[in-house]
Scaffold this motif. Structure first.
Motif, PDB file in Angstrom:
ATOM      1  N   GLU A  60      39.543  45.855  40.686  1.00 31.98           N
ATOM      2  CA  GLU A  60      40.554  45.447  42.154  1.00 31.98           C
ATOM      3  C   GLU A  60      39.639  43.962  42.332  1.00 31.98           C
ATOM      4  N   LYS A  95      40.148  37.682  36.905  1.00 33.00           N
ATOM      5  CA  LYS A  95      40.953  38.778  36.976  1.00 33.00           C
ATOM      6  C   LYS A  95      41.644  39.160  36.063  1.00 33.00           C
ATOM      7  N   ILE A  96      42.219  38.248  34.989  1.00 31.14           N
ATOM      8  CA  ILE A  96      42.779  39.381  33.927  1.00 31.14           C
ATOM      9  C   ILE A  96      42.169  39.098  32.593  1.00 31.14           C
ATOM     10  N   LYS A  99      41.161  42.871  33.320  1.00 33.13           N
ATOM     11  CA  LYS A  99      42.727  43.803  33.314  1.00 33.13           C
ATOM     12  C   LYS A  99      42.386  43.886  31.604  1.00 33.13           C
ATOM     13  N   LYS A 100      42.266  42.869  30.589  1.00 31.75           N
ATOM     14  CA  LYS A 100      41.156  43.404  29.596  1.00 31.75           C
ATOM     15  C   LYS A 100      40.403  44.100  29.117  1.00 31.75           C
ATOM     16  N   PRO A 102      37.687  46.655  31.892  1.00 32.52           N
ATOM     17  CA  PRO A 102      36.930  46.668  33.205  1.00 32.52           C
ATOM     18  C   PRO A 102      35.354  46.436  33.425  1.00 32.52           C
ATOM     19  N   LEU A 199      51.537  41.754  34.084  1.00 37.38           N
ATOM     20  CA  LEU A 199      50.293  41.347  34.721  1.00 37.38           C
ATOM     21  C   LEU A 199      49.234  41.951  35.226  1.00 37.38           C
ATOM     22  N   PHE A 200      50.193  41.625  36.778  1.00 39.72           N
ATOM     23  CA  PHE A 200      49.234  42.018  37.703  1.00 39.72           C
ATOM     24  C   PHE A 200      50.500  42.770  39.140  1.00 39.72           C
ATOM     25  N   THR A 201      49.843  43.433  40.210  1.00 39.59           N
ATOM     26  CA  THR A 201      50.813  44.446  40.794  1.00 39.59           C
ATOM     27  C   THR A 201      51.498  43.010  41.882  1.00 39.59           C
ATOM     28  N   GLU A 204      48.345  42.161  44.751  1.00 33.75           N
ATOM     29  CA  GLU A 204      47.519  41.255  43.245  1.00 33.75           C
ATOM     30  C   GLU A 204      47.506  40.149  43.350  1.00 33.75           C
TER      31      GLU A 204
END
Length: 212
Positions: A60, A95-96, A99-100, A102, A199-201, A204
């Motif tokens: 995160e 960050k992307i 996400k792919k 970690p 993609l994000f919250t 985020e």
């Protein structure tokens, strides 16, 4: 943090050791002596002493990486942040990437090693980074957001981030950032907003907004 996210990295890069844990991060320390290759720019040897700070809430929160022996001068052309850490790219893109995948080995090999390759080429030959460069500071972030959101100016980017970081009921009554002057739900651009929400919250996206 899930410690298994470090396992592959520590197995492949045995020159790194974990220092005693203090505070809310893990610090890895090691001397990276490797040969790196790029099909367009050739093979180079690198030797850097690295300090890798990995927050407990990784992925995160992004890792922060330093060179500890002043082998990379802290100049804008070397893409060193004001705190002395590496500028590995825009936080959004990093960050992307996480996400792919970690896993930290994936992050290191797709972000840190390309940076070390590029900065070494710049140190040895000059002329900037061979892979292209993002502008420094807010200007670079805005440019990256404009491309990613497919928007034209910084005000539109700001509006988009406000929408993505707001509660949906409120956000869906806002004016679309594309410039159509309609509510977001009445514009075809709303489909792009829905993609970004997946993609994000909201939290985020609010972190991205705070960078402006």
């Amino acid at each position: 943090m899930q410690f298994n996210l470090l396992g592959k990295f520590l197995a492949e890069y045995s020159e790194f050791r974990m220092t005693p844990i203090v505070g809310n991060e893990i610090i890895l320390k090691g001397n990276l002596n490797r040969q790196l290759h790029h099909e367009n720019f050739g093979t180079i040897n690198i030797f850097y002493s690295l300090l890798i700070h990995i927050p407990f809430d990784y992925p995160e929160k992004l890792p922060i990486i330093y060179e500890s022996k002043a082998a990379i001068q802290p100049t804008p052309s070397n893409h060193i942040n004001p705190d002395g850490s590496f500028c590995l790219g825009s936080p959004l893109r990093l960050k992307i990437l996480l996400k792919k995948n970690p896993d930290f080995k994936f992050f290191f090999e797709n972000c840190v090693l390309p940076y070390l390759y590029a900065v070494t080429i710049n140190i040895q030959k000059g002329g900037g980074f061979p892979f292209g460069e993002l502008e420094h500071g807010t200007a670079g972030l805005i440019l990256d957001f404009k491309e990613f959101f497919r928007l034209k100016d910084s005000l539109q980017v700001y509006q988009m981030l406000k929408i993505l970081s707001s509660k949906r009921k409120l956000a869906n009554r806002m004016i679309c950032p594309c410039g159509c002057k309609q509510r977001v739900t009445r514009c075809k651009y709303f489909q792009h907003i829905l993609q970004m929400r997946r993609l994000f919250t909201r939290v985020e996206w609010n972190e991205q907004l705070q960078q402006f």
